[in-house]
Design a protein around this motif. Structure first.
Motif, PDB file in Angstrom:
ATOM      1  N   LEU A  53      37.042  57.077  43.012  1.00 27.63           N
ATOM      2  CA  LEU A  53      36.925  56.330  41.758  1.00 27.63           C
ATOM      3  C   LEU A  53      37.841  56.897  40.677  1.00 27.63           C
ATOM      4  CD1 LEU A  53      33.059  55.775  41.597  1.00 27.63           C
ATOM      5  CD2 LEU A  53      34.810  54.037  42.003  1.00 27.63           C
ATOM      6  N   ARG A  54      38.104  58.185  40.719  1.00 30.95           N
ATOM      7  CA  ARG A  54      38.979  58.787  39.696  1.00 30.95           C
ATOM      8  C   ARG A  54      40.370  58.158  39.696  1.00 30.95           C
ATOM      9  NH1 ARG A  54      36.091  62.922  37.711  1.00 30.95           N
ATOM     10  NH2 ARG A  54      34.819  64.153  39.168  1.00 30.95           N
ATOM     11  N   LEU A  55      40.764  57.578  40.814  1.00 35.37           N
ATOM     12  CA  LEU A  55      42.088  56.966  40.911  1.00 35.37           C
ATOM     13  C   LEU A  55      42.169  55.633  40.180  1.00 35.37           C
ATOM     14  CD1 LEU A  55      42.751  57.608  44.723  1.00 35.37           C
ATOM     15  CD2 LEU A  55      43.556  58.972  42.777  1.00 35.37           C
ATOM     16  N   VAL A  56      41.029  54.998  39.912  1.00 36.54           N
ATOM     17  CA  VAL A  56      41.051  53.648  39.353  1.00 36.54           C
ATOM     18  C   VAL A  56      40.263  53.496  38.061  1.00 36.54           C
ATOM     19  CG1 VAL A  56      41.429  52.549  41.583  1.00 36.54           C
ATOM     20  CG2 VAL A  56      39.088  52.954  40.808  1.00 36.54           C
TER      21      VAL A  56
ATOM     22  N   MET B  15      45.361  43.795  38.228  1.00 37.73           N
ATOM     23  CA  MET B  15      44.837  44.597  39.326  1.00 37.73           C
ATOM     24  C   MET B  15      43.314  44.663  39.246  1.00 37.73           C
ATOM     25  SD  MET B  15      45.800  48.497  40.348  1.00 37.73           S
ATOM     26  CE  MET B  15      45.024  49.319  41.742  1.00 37.73           C
ATOM     27  N   ARG B  16      42.651  44.553  40.385  1.00 31.82           N
ATOM     28  CA  ARG B  16      41.200  44.539  40.433  1.00 31.82           C
ATOM     29  C   ARG B  16      40.672  45.871  40.933  1.00 31.82           C
ATOM     30  NH1 ARG B  16      38.766  39.809  40.096  1.00 31.82           N
ATOM     31  NH2 ARG B  16      37.034  40.526  41.353  1.00 31.82           N
ATOM     32  N   LEU B  17      39.369  46.069  40.716  1.00 31.14           N
ATOM     33  CA  LEU B  17      38.719  47.221  41.315  1.00 31.14           C
ATOM     34  C   LEU B  17      38.835  47.118  42.831  1.00 31.14           C
ATOM     35  CD1 LEU B  17      35.595  47.444  39.016  1.00 31.14           C
ATOM     36  CD2 LEU B  17      37.326  49.210  39.273  1.00 31.14           C
ATOM     37  N   PRO B  18      38.873  48.248  43.529  1.00 32.45           N
ATOM     38  CA  PRO B  18      39.198  48.225  44.965  1.00 32.45           C
ATOM     39  C   PRO B  18      38.076  47.636  45.800  1.00 32.45           C
ATOM     40  CG  PRO B  18      38.532  50.418  44.291  1.00 32.45           C
ATOM     41  CD  PRO B  18      38.655  49.615  43.027  1.00 32.45           C
ATOM     42  N   GLU B  19      38.460  46.981  46.882  1.00 38.41           N
ATOM     43  CA  GLU B  19      37.496  46.521  47.873  1.00 38.41           C
ATOM     44  C   GLU B  19      37.297  47.574  48.953  1.00 38.41           C
ATOM     45  OE1 GLU B  19      38.660  42.754  49.400  1.00 38.41           O
ATOM     46  OE2 GLU B  19      38.516  41.734  47.463  1.00 38.41           O
TER      47      GLU B  19
ATOM     48  N   MET C  40      31.697  46.047  47.154  1.00 34.55           N
ATOM     49  CA  MET C  40      31.448  44.652  46.769  1.00 34.55           C
ATOM     50  C   MET C  40      31.029  44.653  45.305  1.00 34.55           C
ATOM     51  SD  MET C  40      29.535  43.666  50.263  1.00 34.55           S
ATOM     52  CE  MET C  40      29.353  45.424  50.500  1.00 34.55           C
ATOM     53  N   TRP C  41      31.790  43.947  44.455  1.00 39.48           N
ATOM     54  CA  TRP C  41      31.631  44.049  43.003  1.00 39.48           C
ATOM     55  C   TRP C  41      30.979  42.808  42.419  1.00 39.48           C
ATOM     56  CZ3 TRP C  41      32.560  48.659  40.875  1.00 39.48           C
ATOM     57  CH2 TRP C  41      33.401  49.549  41.561  1.00 39.48           C
ATOM     58  N   ARG C  42      30.182  43.038  41.361  1.00 38.14           N
ATOM     59  CA  ARG C  42      29.600  41.960  40.567  1.00 38.14           C
ATOM     60  C   ARG C  42      29.830  42.260  39.097  1.00 38.14           C
ATOM     61  NH1 ARG C  42      28.863  37.662  40.177  1.00 38.14           N
ATOM     62  NH2 ARG C  42      26.693  37.194  39.741  1.00 38.14           N
ATOM     63  N   MET C  43      30.285  41.241  38.375  1.00 38.76           N
ATOM     64  CA  MET C  43      30.509  41.402  36.943  1.00 38.76           C
ATOM     65  C   MET C  43      29.195  41.260  36.194  1.00 38.76           C
ATOM     66  SD  MET C  43      32.614  41.783  34.362  1.00 38.76           S
ATOM     67  CE  MET C  43      34.278  41.333  34.845  1.00 38.76           C
ATOM     68  N   ARG C  44      28.933  42.209  35.310  1.00 41.69           N
ATOM     69  CA  ARG C  44      27.827  42.126  34.373  1.00 41.69           C
ATOM     70  C   ARG C  44      28.396  42.228  32.962  1.00 41.69           C
ATOM     71  NH1 ARG C  44      22.763  42.884  37.021  1.00 41.69           N
ATOM     72  NH2 ARG C  44      23.096  41.887  39.049  1.00 41.69           N
ATOM     73  N   THR C  45      27.599  41.976  31.959  1.00 43.67           N
ATOM     74  CA  THR C  45      28.086  41.993  30.586  1.00 43.67           C
ATOM     75  C   THR C  45      28.612  43.383  30.238  1.00 43.67           C
ATOM     76  OG1 THR C  45      26.453  40.335  29.960  1.00 43.67           O
ATOM     77  CG2 THR C  45      27.484  41.586  28.182  1.00 43.67           C
ATOM     78  N   GLY C  46      29.915  43.471  30.007  1.00 41.42           N
ATOM     79  CA  GLY C  46      30.529  44.721  29.573  1.00 41.42           C
ATOM     80  C   GLY C  46      30.838  45.711  30.665  1.00 41.42           C
TER      81      GLY C  46
ATOM     82  N   VAL D 130      28.383  50.031  47.401  1.00 37.41           N
ATOM     83  CA  VAL D 130      29.327  50.791  48.230  1.00 37.41           C
ATOM     84  C   VAL D 130      28.685  51.084  49.580  1.00 37.41           C
ATOM     85  CG1 VAL D 130      30.863  52.772  48.335  1.00 37.41           C
ATOM     86  CG2 VAL D 130      30.109  51.895  46.102  1.00 37.41           C
ATOM     87  N   ALA D 131      29.305  50.575  50.638  1.00 35.60           N
ATOM     88  CA  ALA D 131      28.914  50.971  51.985  1.00 35.60           C
ATOM     89  C   ALA D 131      29.696  52.241  52.308  1.00 35.60           C
ATOM     90  CB  ALA D 131      29.229  49.858  52.982  1.00 35.60           C
ATOM     91  N   LEU D 132      28.996  53.365  52.352  1.00 33.11           N
ATOM     92  CA  LEU D 132      29.669  54.669  52.407  1.00 33.11           C
ATOM     93  C   LEU D 132      30.191  55.032  53.792  1.00 33.11           C
ATOM     94  CD1 LEU D 132      27.157  56.675  50.198  1.00 33.11           C
ATOM     95  CD2 LEU D 132      29.535  56.175  49.608  1.00 33.11           C
TER      96      LEU D 132
END
Length: 399
Positions: free
Chosen positions: A253-256, A215-219, A227-233, A239-241
């Motif tokens: 965010l507390r859900l994931v 399962m991935r972080l939500p889109e 829109m997610w970007r992986m960084r070290t760790g 987030v477009a609010l």
């Protein structure tokens, strides 16, 4: 005898095909009109992605090459390079592959109907030969469709890979604060985001809670788009609010998130995402290693000041908690845990006792000892600030 009969049959088929090919080439504009009309009339995608003139010219050339291919041996298939070229072009134009495959089915129908018309009109005595002719015609078109589908999918994967790389590069430029006006405009178009709107940046350090493997972080959460970007760790999310608040974002965010996360303040444009990214990382640094914990910068400003000034924080720790930290390990740890719990419980000895599974009087005695060791009173607001900031420095900095 059998070989001679087969040879005669093959010669008869080739002769009929040659005659049909000549007749079809003479009708080429008419057949092109028919196929283009049927394709565009039943598929909005062609009207959307393929200009009418482009469609007509490429259809005419495809039919011309396809008709002459009927007369060629299989190893001389000159239609396949054209098929590959056209499939790549349609992929680049964004035409769905299902629309491309439908076009080949309609092309087969138009071609076959034209051949049948020719035989019925010009060589009615050879209607029976059509059964053997069909094998040649449908094999040629099926082969084209197979090559077109495979080529389209390869090109689509290439384009998706390039687009993904470009999107990542644009996100990186925004998050690193290196985007000039041109990059911001390009990012706005590529990411489908307005240049000016309400944005926030989220940083998430693993682990991530998931209900099933992979399962991935939500889109998307509610109206909020991520829109997610992986960084070290850790991962960074733009987030477009929309109209959502930071409270809405934190609750979503507390859900994931079962690790730790930092949330930036709201910014009003894409060009401000670099600053928002830096502030979200600072907010995340105020979290302990164990999660779950989500830190909003606007609620952790004093603690952020502590971690941004490690030298001054070292002096603060020594001046406020020095005598306490000089105690033996177990004694020191008990008092630090008691102080932290008492502060989290907003000065309630009863609640702190419940969390630490001890008597209320035990908490009160420990607090008095802390006051004696530090020379600070937990009834004076200024002293509470000193103790709170010094405790944050002990918890977060390698002093």
């Amino acid at each position: 005898m059998r070989s001679l009969t087969q040879s005669n049959h093959d010669a008869e088929v080739r002769e009929l095909l040659r005659g049909a090919a000549g007749a079809l080439l003479a009708r080429l504009p008419e057949l092109t009109d028919e196929l283009v009309t049927r394709v565009r009339g039943g598929d909005e995608a062609y009207c959307t992605f393929v200009p009418a003139d482009d469609h007509w010219q490429s259809t005419r050339e495809g039919l011309r090459i396809g008709i002459t291919t009927i007369l060629q041996d299989r190893h001389e298939r000159r239609d396949l390079p054209f098929t590959e070229s056209m499939a790549r072009r349609r992929a680049e134009q964004g035409l769905p592959v299902d629309s491309l495959m439908r076009m080949y089915r309609l092309a087969a129908q138009v071609m076959w109907s034209a051949i049948v018309d020719y035989v019925e009109r010009e060589q009615p005595g050879r209607i029976g030969v059509l059964v053997r002719v069909a094998t040649h015609v449908w094999h040629a078109i099926d082969r084209q469709a197979l090559v077109a589908g495979n080529t389209y999918r390869r090109r689509e994967q290439e384009l998706l890979g390039r687009n993904h790389e470009r999107v990542n590069a644009l996100l990186d430029a925004l998050l690193d604060g290196t985007a000039d006006a041109g990059v911001v405009r390009g990012a706005s178009a590529a990411l489908d985001l307005p240049e000016r709107a309400r944005f926030a940046v989220v940083t998430v350090r693993f682990p991530i809670r998931h209900d099933h493997e992979g399962m991935r972080l939500p889109e998307k959460i509610g109206q909020m788009r991520f829109m997610w970007r992986m960084r070290t760790g850790h991962e960074v999310g733009v987030v477009a609010l929309g109209d959502a608040s930071l409270d809405d974002l934190t609750e979503g965010l507390r859900l994931v998130v079962s690790g730790v996360a930092g949330v930036s303040p709201v910014v009003e444009s894409l060009v401000d995402l670099g600053d928002a990214h830096r502030l979200a990382e600072l907010a995340m640094r105020t979290c302990a290693d164990a999660g779950p914990e989500i830190a909003r910068l606007d609620q952790r400003l004093a603690t952020v000041l502590v971690i941004c000034q490690p030298e001054l924080s070292g002096h603060l720790v020594g001046g406020v908690l020095g005598p306490l930290l000089a105690l033996e390990g177990p004694d020191r740890d008990v008092l630090l845990t008691t102080l932290e719990t008492w502060l989290l419980c907003e000065g309630s000895a009863a609640r702190a006792a419940g969390r630490l599974y001890c008597h209320r009087n035990t908490i009160i005695n420990r607090i008095r000892r802390i006051e004696q060791l530090t020379g600070r009173s937990l009834s004076r607001p200024r002293d509470i600030v000193d103790l709170t900031l010094a405790l944050d420095a002990v918890r977060l900095l390698p002093l």
